[in-house]
Design a protein around this motif. Structure first.
Motif, PDB file in Angstrom:
ATOM      1  N   VAL A 220      52.281  31.518  39.248  1.00 10.38           N
ATOM      2  CA  VAL A 220      51.363  31.431  38.113  1.00 10.38           C
ATOM      3  C   VAL A 220      49.938  31.395  38.648  1.00 10.38           C
ATOM      4  CG1 VAL A 220      50.765  30.174  36.026  1.00 10.38           C
ATOM      5  CG2 VAL A 220      53.097  30.003  36.953  1.00 10.38           C
ATOM      6  N   LEU A 221      49.135  32.352  38.249  1.00  9.64           N
ATOM      7  CA  LEU A 221      47.715  32.338  38.579  1.00  9.64           C
ATOM      8  C   LEU A 221      46.961  31.704  37.420  1.00  9.64           C
ATOM      9  CD1 LEU A 221      47.205  35.787  40.327  1.00  9.64           C
ATOM     10  CD2 LEU A 221      46.958  33.518  41.360  1.00  9.64           C
ATOM     11  N   VAL A 222      46.167  30.676  37.742  1.00  8.92           N
ATOM     12  CA  VAL A 222      45.420  29.921  36.734  1.00  8.92           C
ATOM     13  C   VAL A 222      43.933  30.035  37.044  1.00  8.92           C
ATOM     14  CG1 VAL A 222      45.062  27.659  35.680  1.00  8.92           C
ATOM     15  CG2 VAL A 222      47.347  28.299  36.503  1.00  8.92           C
ATOM     16  N   ASP A 223      43.157  30.395  36.038  1.00  5.05           N
ATOM     17  CA  ASP A 223      41.715  30.587  36.234  1.00  5.05           C
ATOM     18  C   ASP A 223      40.957  29.748  35.209  1.00  5.05           C
ATOM     19  OD1 ASP A 223      39.640  32.447  37.681  1.00  5.05           O
ATOM     20  OD2 ASP A 223      39.049  32.427  35.567  1.00  5.05           O
ATOM     21  N   ILE A 224      39.895  29.069  35.653  1.00  3.89           N
ATOM     22  CA  ILE A 224      39.077  28.263  34.743  1.00  3.89           C
ATOM     23  C   ILE A 224      38.208  29.199  33.915  1.00  3.89           C
ATOM     24  CG2 ILE A 224      37.358  26.430  34.571  1.00  3.89           C
ATOM     25  CD1 ILE A 224      38.293  25.438  37.292  1.00  3.89           C
ATOM     26  N   ASP A 225      38.277  29.063  32.603  1.00  3.74           N
ATOM     27  CA  ASP A 225      37.514  29.932  31.708  1.00  3.74           C
ATOM     28  C   ASP A 225      36.030  29.606  31.766  1.00  3.74           C
ATOM     29  OD1 ASP A 225      39.884  31.114  30.810  1.00  3.74           O
ATOM     30  OD2 ASP A 225      40.166  29.572  29.274  1.00  3.74           O
ATOM     31  N   VAL A 304      41.624  26.715  30.559  1.00  4.33           N
ATOM     32  CA  VAL A 304      42.086  27.628  31.604  1.00  4.33           C
ATOM     33  C   VAL A 304      42.973  28.699  30.981  1.00  4.33           C
ATOM     34  CG1 VAL A 304      42.013  25.901  33.459  1.00  4.33           C
ATOM     35  CG2 VAL A 304      44.109  26.199  32.125  1.00  4.33           C
ATOM     36  N   SER A 305      43.037  29.831  31.673  1.00  5.73           N
ATOM     37  CA  SER A 305      43.960  30.905  31.317  1.00  5.73           C
ATOM     38  C   SER A 305      44.956  31.068  32.457  1.00  5.73           C
ATOM     39  CB  SER A 305      43.210  32.214  31.090  1.00  5.73           C
ATOM     40  OG  SER A 305      42.264  32.074  30.048  1.00  5.73           O
ATOM     41  N   ALA A 306      46.172  31.500  32.116  1.00  6.96           N
ATOM     42  CA  ALA A 306      47.222  31.587  33.138  1.00  6.96           C
ATOM     43  C   ALA A 306      48.071  32.831  32.939  1.00  6.96           C
ATOM     44  CB  ALA A 306      48.105  30.346  33.104  1.00  6.96           C
ATOM     45  N   GLY A 307      48.481  33.409  34.071  1.00  8.28           N
ATOM     46  CA  GLY A 307      49.405  34.523  34.059  1.00  8.28           C
ATOM     47  C   GLY A 307      50.641  34.161  34.853  1.00  8.28           C
ATOM     48  N   LEU A 308      51.813  34.261  34.241  1.00  6.83           N
ATOM     49  CA  LEU A 308      53.060  33.824  34.862  1.00  6.83           C
ATOM     50  C   LEU A 308      53.944  35.026  35.148  1.00  6.83           C
ATOM     51  CD1 LEU A 308      55.287  30.843  33.796  1.00  6.83           C
ATOM     52  CD2 LEU A 308      56.316  33.089  34.108  1.00  6.83           C
ATOM     53  N   LEU A 321      52.532  38.657  42.957  1.00  7.50           N
ATOM     54  CA  LEU A 321      51.151  38.222  42.767  1.00  7.50           C
ATOM     55  C   LEU A 321      50.381  39.210  41.897  1.00  7.50           C
ATOM     56  CD1 LEU A 321      50.409  36.994  46.404  1.00  7.50           C
ATOM     57  CD2 LEU A 321      50.652  35.553  44.365  1.00  7.50           C
ATOM     58  N   ALA A 322      50.630  40.485  42.084  1.00  2.81           N
ATOM     59  CA  ALA A 322      49.945  41.502  41.273  1.00  2.81           C
ATOM     60  C   ALA A 322      50.320  41.361  39.803  1.00  2.81           C
ATOM     61  CB  ALA A 322      50.292  42.899  41.785  1.00  2.81           C
ATOM     62  N   LEU A 323      51.588  41.074  39.538  1.00  2.00           N
ATOM     63  CA  LEU A 323      52.029  40.922  38.155  1.00  2.00           C
ATOM     64  C   LEU A 323      51.415  39.668  37.526  1.00  2.00           C
ATOM     65  CD1 LEU A 323      53.756  41.936  35.834  1.00  2.00           C
ATOM     66  CD2 LEU A 323      55.702  40.675  36.812  1.00  2.00           C
ATOM     67  N   ALA A 324      51.378  38.570  38.294  1.00  2.19           N
ATOM     68  CA  ALA A 324      50.754  37.354  37.783  1.00  2.19           C
ATOM     69  C   ALA A 324      49.269  37.581  37.527  1.00  2.19           C
ATOM     70  CB  ALA A 324      50.948  36.207  38.778  1.00  2.19           C
ATOM     71  N   ASP A 325      48.610  38.314  38.403  1.00  2.00           N
ATOM     72  CA  ASP A 325      47.191  38.613  38.233  1.00  2.00           C
ATOM     73  C   ASP A 325      46.961  39.494  37.009  1.00  2.00           C
ATOM     74  OD1 ASP A 325      44.489  38.370  39.370  1.00  2.00           O
ATOM     75  OD2 ASP A 325      44.650  40.540  39.643  1.00  2.00           O
ATOM     76  N   GLU A 326      47.830  40.482  36.816  1.00  4.11           N
ATOM     77  CA  GLU A 326      47.725  41.361  35.648  1.00  4.11           C
ATOM     78  C   GLU A 326      47.846  40.560  34.355  1.00  4.11           C
ATOM     79  OE1 GLU A 326      50.645  44.628  33.581  1.00  4.11           O
ATOM     80  OE2 GLU A 326      50.392  44.746  35.768  1.00  4.11           O
ATOM     81  N   ARG A 327      48.774  39.613  34.325  1.00  2.78           N
ATOM     82  CA  ARG A 327      48.971  38.808  33.122  1.00  2.78           C
ATOM     83  C   ARG A 327      47.847  37.796  32.936  1.00  2.78           C
ATOM     84  NH1 ARG A 327      55.605  38.270  33.621  1.00  2.78           N
ATOM     85  NH2 ARG A 327      56.000  40.422  32.929  1.00  2.78           N
ATOM     86  N   LEU A 328      47.260  37.336  34.028  1.00  2.00           N
ATOM     87  CA  LEU A 328      46.103  36.459  33.913  1.00  2.00           C
ATOM     88  C   LEU A 328      44.964  37.176  33.205  1.00  2.00           C
ATOM     89  CD1 LEU A 328      44.322  33.989  34.518  1.00  2.00           C
ATOM     90  CD2 LEU A 328      43.935  34.945  36.821  1.00  2.00           C
TER      91      LEU A 328
END
Length: 347
Positions: A220-225, A304-308, A321-328
């Motif tokens: 899961v990639l999590v990014d602070i909005d 935060v937003s997250a891509g799983l 990682l690419a798929l998690a980044d794409e969904r993020l």
């Protein structure tokens, strides 16, 4: 904080271990002194009897001090050294009265020496050791016959204690430096989380072990909005406070089998293991919801937003990682403050 209570820091863990050792040492000393009491009474040695009773009580008091959090380990070490010196002095007086043997003095002296060289700087430790040694040779040897070879060997033993203590401290410092270098190599200095390199290695290892249950490994990639707004309006040092706080929140929201990694900038990687896909999604949604309601004094609300992505969806770690980044980025485009776990489907 959410999830299980985080474990003790290495410093707190070491201090707790030391306190347990001190309690055991004081209890053993109290037991020895208590066993001397009936002997002293039977042999009609009032001075030794008094020393043993006082020793029993003082060592039980030391147990309480070792368990009292307000007494630091350094302060307790000084208390032990002073107590040992007083015990050595009282034993010297008993020796003059003919109520104890020179062997008791030698053991007491070696105890003081051991404590001093283990816990004090070299100069004060050497001064205390020399003072105790003069006590053995001086007024005591003038009153009764003392074993000169025993005293000489005691001096040699004290020197050996100093050498071994210095050697042990040198090894300990080298061990600390090694640990510090390892920490710098594998952890993020700001948040204390695993860094990108070690996080990637951990994910690669877990991906290789996923075997027949790849759906129980999630990245899961999590990014602070809008994190740039925090830095621009409050300064980078306040932005660092947000990173530290959210790192602690996320680390407290996962299990010890999971991992939270500082992936870069305001981005984190969560590695979730042992959950089915629904459980992984629920865990990430809980974190996103927890961040939404979390408040730091003097800071605007943060989301935060997250891509799983699941290991069962891909064939390699880069693809995961690419798929998690794409969904993020899909979660960002869909309005932020959400989890995206399928193509264009987020909550």
């Amino acid at each position: 904080m959410f999830g299980g209570e985080p474990g003790l820091s290495p410093h707190r863990e070491r201090e707790q271990h030391l306190r347990q050792l001190y309690v055991g040492m004081a209890l053993l000393a109290a037991l020895v002194q208590a066993c001397i009491v009936p002997y002293a009474q039977g042999a009609d040695l009032p001075g030794l009897n008094l020393q043993a009773k006082l020793g029993t009580g003082s060592n039980l008091l030391l147990v309480g001090l070792a368990l009292w959090p307000r007494v630091s380990t350094h302060a307790f070490q000084w208390i032990l050294i002073v107590s040992a010196q007083l015990w050595l002095l009282s034993s010297a007086l008993l020796f003059l009265r003919g109520e104890t043997l020179s062997a008791t003095l030698l053991v007491g002296y070696l105890t003081v020496t051991l404590f001093s060289f283990a816990w004090l700087q070299a100069r004060p430790a050497a001064a205390l050791a020399l003072l105790g040694y003069l006590l053995l040779w001086g007024p005591v040897s003038g009153q009764r016959t003392v074993d000169p070879p025993g005293l000489l060997m005691t001096g040699f033993a004290a020197t050996l204690i100093w050498f071994l203590s210095a050697h042990g401290q040198s090894l300990y410092r080298a061990h600390l430096r090694s640990d510090a270098l390892a920490t710098l190599a594998f952890t993020d200095p700001l948040t204390g989380l695993l860094n990108r390199r070690s996080g990637h290695e951990k994910l690669t290892e877990l991906f290789g072990r996923a075997g027949a249950q790849p759906d129980r490994l999630a990245a899961v990639l999590v990014d602070i909005d809008h994190f740039k707004r925090v830095n621009d309006s409050l300064g980078h040092h306040r932005g660092d406070e947000v990173l530290i706080a959210l790192a602690e929140l996320m680390e407290g929201s996962v299990t010890p089998q999971d991992a939270v990694i500082r992936w870069g900038g305001e981005e984190f990687l969560l590695i979730l293991t042992g959950r089915d896909p629904q459980g992984a999604r629920a865990a990430v949604r809980q974190i996103v919801d927890a961040v939404r309601v979390y408040r730091m004094p003097g800071f605007p609300p943060v989301t935060v937003s997250a891509g799983l992505a699941l290991a069962s969806e891909v064939r390699s770690v880069p693809d995961l990682l690419a798929l998690a980044d794409e969904r993020l980025y899909a979660a960002k485009e869909a309005g932020r403050d959400r989890v995206m776990d399928r193509a264009r489907t987020g909550t």
